[in-house]
Design a protein around this motif. Structure first.
Motif, PDB file in Angstrom:
ATOM      1  N   PRO A   1      44.260  17.321 114.936  1.00  0.00           N
ATOM      2  CA  PRO A   1      44.518  16.390 113.840  1.00  0.00           C
ATOM      3  C   PRO A   1      44.340  17.059 112.477  1.00  0.00           C
ATOM      4  O   PRO A   1      43.571  18.012 112.337  1.00  0.00           O
ATOM      5  CB  PRO A   1      43.453  15.306 114.046  1.00  0.00           C
ATOM      6  CG  PRO A   1      42.312  16.042 114.659  1.00  0.00           C
ATOM      7  CD  PRO A   1      42.952  17.094 115.553  1.00  0.00           C
ATOM      8  N   GLY A   2      45.053  16.558 111.505  1.00  0.00           N
ATOM      9  CA  GLY A   2      44.929  17.087 110.152  1.00  0.00           C
ATOM     10  C   GLY A   2      45.277  16.035 109.119  1.00  0.00           C
ATOM     11  O   GLY A   2      46.058  15.123 109.377  1.00  0.00           O
ATOM     12  N   LEU A   3      44.683  16.173 107.959  1.00  0.00           N
ATOM     13  CA  LEU A   3      44.878  15.253 106.845  1.00  0.00           C
ATOM     14  C   LEU A   3      45.141  16.072 105.590  1.00  0.00           C
ATOM     15  O   LEU A   3      44.497  17.096 105.369  1.00  0.00           O
ATOM     16  CB  LEU A   3      43.612  14.407 106.642  1.00  0.00           C
ATOM     17  CG  LEU A   3      43.479  13.642 105.324  1.00  0.00           C
ATOM     18  CD1 LEU A   3      44.412  12.437 105.308  1.00  0.00           C
ATOM     19  CD2 LEU A   3      42.044  13.206 105.100  1.00  0.00           C
ATOM     20  N   ARG A   4      46.097  15.608 104.784  1.00  0.00           N
ATOM     21  CA  ARG A   4      46.334  16.224 103.481  1.00  0.00           C
ATOM     22  C   ARG A   4      46.585  15.116 102.474  1.00  0.00           C
ATOM     23  O   ARG A   4      47.369  14.196 102.720  1.00  0.00           O
ATOM     24  CB  ARG A   4      47.554  17.146 103.531  1.00  0.00           C
ATOM     25  CG  ARG A   4      47.829  17.818 102.187  1.00  0.00           C
ATOM     26  CD  ARG A   4      49.127  18.583 102.172  1.00  0.00           C
ATOM     27  NE  ARG A   4      50.236  17.643 102.297  1.00  0.00           N
ATOM     28  CZ  ARG A   4      51.431  17.962 102.795  1.00  0.00           C
ATOM     29  NH1 ARG A   4      51.666  19.167 103.246  1.00  0.00           N
ATOM     30  NH2 ARG A   4      52.380  17.057 102.861  1.00  0.00           N
ATOM     31  N   ILE A   5      45.916  15.215 101.335  1.00  0.00           N
ATOM     32  CA  ILE A   5      46.117  14.274 100.240  1.00  0.00           C
ATOM     33  C   ILE A   5      46.520  15.106  99.035  1.00  0.00           C
ATOM     34  O   ILE A   5      45.825  16.062  98.674  1.00  0.00           O
ATOM     35  CB  ILE A   5      44.829  13.476  99.940  1.00  0.00           C
ATOM     36  CG1 ILE A   5      44.385  12.720 101.196  1.00  0.00           C
ATOM     37  CG2 ILE A   5      45.053  12.525  98.763  1.00  0.00           C
ATOM     38  CD1 ILE A   5      43.006  12.120 101.098  1.00  0.00           C
ATOM     39  N   ARG A   6      47.652  14.745  98.429  1.00  0.00           N
ATOM     40  CA  ARG A   6      48.100  15.526  97.286  1.00  0.00           C
ATOM     41  C   ARG A   6      48.767  14.649  96.240  1.00  0.00           C
ATOM     42  O   ARG A   6      49.288  13.577  96.536  1.00  0.00           O
ATOM     43  CB  ARG A   6      49.022  16.654  97.722  1.00  0.00           C
ATOM     44  CG  ARG A   6      50.332  16.225  98.277  1.00  0.00           C
ATOM     45  CD  ARG A   6      51.157  17.413  98.735  1.00  0.00           C
ATOM     46  NE  ARG A   6      52.453  16.964  99.211  1.00  0.00           N
ATOM     47  CZ  ARG A   6      53.421  17.748  99.572  1.00  0.00           C
ATOM     48  NH1 ARG A   6      53.245  19.062  99.534  1.00  0.00           N
ATOM     49  NH2 ARG A   6      54.559  17.269  99.976  1.00  0.00           N
ATOM     50  N   GLU A   7      48.705  15.158  95.017  1.00  0.00           N
ATOM     51  CA  GLU A   7      49.427  14.561  93.905  1.00  0.00           C
ATOM     52  C   GLU A   7      50.428  15.618  93.448  1.00  0.00           C
ATOM     53  O   GLU A   7      50.029  16.686  92.975  1.00  0.00           O
ATOM     54  CB  GLU A   7      48.482  14.179  92.764  1.00  0.00           C
ATOM     55  CG  GLU A   7      49.217  13.508  91.621  1.00  0.00           C
ATOM     56  CD  GLU A   7      48.305  13.110  90.467  1.00  0.00           C
ATOM     57  OE1 GLU A   7      48.647  12.134  89.800  1.00  0.00           O
ATOM     58  OE2 GLU A   7      47.293  13.780  90.236  1.00  0.00           O
ATOM     59  N   GLY A   8      51.705  15.318  93.639  1.00  0.00           N
ATOM     60  CA  GLY A   8      52.727  16.333  93.382  1.00  0.00           C
ATOM     61  C   GLY A   8      52.502  17.508  94.318  1.00  0.00           C
ATOM     62  O   GLY A   8      52.386  17.343  95.532  1.00  0.00           O
ATOM     63  N   TYR A   9      52.381  18.708  93.754  1.00  0.00           N
ATOM     64  CA  TYR A   9      52.123  19.898  94.556  1.00  0.00           C
ATOM     65  C   TYR A   9      50.644  20.260  94.615  1.00  0.00           C
ATOM     66  O   TYR A   9      50.268  21.232  95.244  1.00  0.00           O
ATOM     67  CB  TYR A   9      52.926  21.091  94.019  1.00  0.00           C
ATOM     68  CG  TYR A   9      54.410  20.898  94.165  1.00  0.00           C
ATOM     69  CD1 TYR A   9      55.011  20.956  95.415  1.00  0.00           C
ATOM     70  CD2 TYR A   9      55.216  20.630  93.058  1.00  0.00           C
ATOM     71  CE1 TYR A   9      56.371  20.765  95.565  1.00  0.00           C
ATOM     72  CE2 TYR A   9      56.575  20.440  93.192  1.00  0.00           C
ATOM     73  CZ  TYR A   9      57.149  20.511  94.454  1.00  0.00           C
ATOM     74  OH  TYR A   9      58.497  20.312  94.594  1.00  0.00           O
ATOM     75  N   THR A  10      49.822  19.478  93.949  1.00  0.00           N
ATOM     76  CA  THR A  10      48.385  19.747  93.915  1.00  0.00           C
ATOM     77  C   THR A  10      47.695  19.078  95.099  1.00  0.00           C
ATOM     78  O   THR A  10      47.725  17.846  95.220  1.00  0.00           O
ATOM     79  CB  THR A  10      47.766  19.237  92.605  1.00  0.00           C
ATOM     80  OG1 THR A  10      48.437  19.858  91.504  1.00  0.00           O
ATOM     81  CG2 THR A  10      46.282  19.540  92.541  1.00  0.00           C
ATOM     82  N   VAL A  11      47.083  19.885  95.949  1.00  0.00           N
ATOM     83  CA  VAL A  11      46.351  19.346  97.089  1.00  0.00           C
ATOM     84  C   VAL A  11      44.977  18.885  96.597  1.00  0.00           C
ATOM     85  O   VAL A  11      44.202  19.664  96.051  1.00  0.00           O
ATOM     86  CB  VAL A  11      46.209  20.398  98.214  1.00  0.00           C
ATOM     87  CG1 VAL A  11      45.327  19.879  99.342  1.00  0.00           C
ATOM     88  CG2 VAL A  11      47.578  20.790  98.746  1.00  0.00           C
ATOM     89  N   LEU A  12      44.699  17.596  96.780  1.00  0.00           N
ATOM     90  CA  LEU A  12      43.427  17.026  96.368  1.00  0.00           C
ATOM     91  C   LEU A  12      42.376  17.150  97.472  1.00  0.00           C
ATOM     92  O   LEU A  12      41.187  17.276  97.178  1.00  0.00           O
ATOM     93  CB  LEU A  12      43.601  15.552  95.994  1.00  0.00           C
ATOM     94  CG  LEU A  12      44.611  15.241  94.888  1.00  0.00           C
ATOM     95  CD1 LEU A  12      44.787  13.732  94.734  1.00  0.00           C
ATOM     96  CD2 LEU A  12      44.174  15.878  93.585  1.00  0.00           C
ATOM     97  N   ALA A  13      42.807  17.079  98.733  1.00  0.00           N
ATOM     98  CA  ALA A  13      41.873  17.169  99.859  1.00  0.00           C
ATOM     99  C   ALA A  13      42.635  17.500 101.137  1.00  0.00           C
ATOM    100  O   ALA A  13      43.795  17.118 101.294  1.00  0.00           O
ATOM    101  CB  ALA A  13      41.119  15.857 100.036  1.00  0.00           C
TER     102      ALA A  13
END
Length: 176
Positions: free
Chosen positions: A113-125
């Motif tokens: 499993p994996g999670l990615r949170i981003r705003e535009g191209y910026t990965v927040l977490a």
């Protein structure tokens, strides 16, 4: 320079996992978002967005939904347009639920499993749910604002043990 910050505006939350091994029932993870009114930011959600629903104003959308983890890249993708969310909302909590149709399942049984949170191209977490292995669901992000101020992101994966219905009702409760 903090006075010039526009805060978090539009965010993408994405979850991936590998399909179950041959002969095993499919694994189905679902993204869920709950909005909370400024008048009661830790009470009952004003509304919940998940695979069978959408936000009334179109600001939170599930743009990709998988029932088995098959495909390339991220299997579930939710977009939150926080900058368009009505001013009466002060908090949005996002979670991931493991469907329990084929029996009790926790993150320890989910392949890769994996999670990615981003705003535009910026990965927040980014996360692998390693801190929630015994959980059937987890909150993965919290977005908050004071009044009409900018949205702020609070990261952290917090596990939940119980059925998906109860998770959706309680995912935004204050943590002890």
């Amino acid at each position: 320079m903090n006075g010039l910050s526009k805060g978090i505006r539009k965010v993408e939350v994405a979850v991936r996992w590998d399909p179950s091994p041959a002969g095993q029932p499919p694994t189905d993870l679902d993204l869920v978002a709950a909005t909370y009114l400024a008048s009661d930011p830790y009470g009952d959600p004003a509304y919940v967005v998940h695979f069978d629903s959408r936000s009334p104003d179109g600001t939170i959308t599930l743009s990709r939904d998988s029932r088995d983890g098959q495909g390339f890249g991220y299997d579930e993708v939710m977009v939150l347009e926080l900058d368009r969310l009505d001013g009466r909302y002060a908090r949005v909590v996002v979670g991931v639920v493991i469907q329990q149709r084929s029996g009790p399942r926790t993150f320890v049984g989910v392949a890769n499993p994996g999670l990615r949170i981003r705003e535009g191209y910026t990965v927040l977490a980014e996360d692998d749910f390693g801190g929630a292995l015994g959980a059937t669901a987890a909150t993965v992000a919290e977005f908050v604002r004071d009044g009409s101020g900018p949205w702020e992101f609070r990261s952290g994966v917090h596990g939940f043990e119980g059925d998906p219905e109860n998770f959706a009702r309680t995912m935004g409760a204050a943590r002890r």
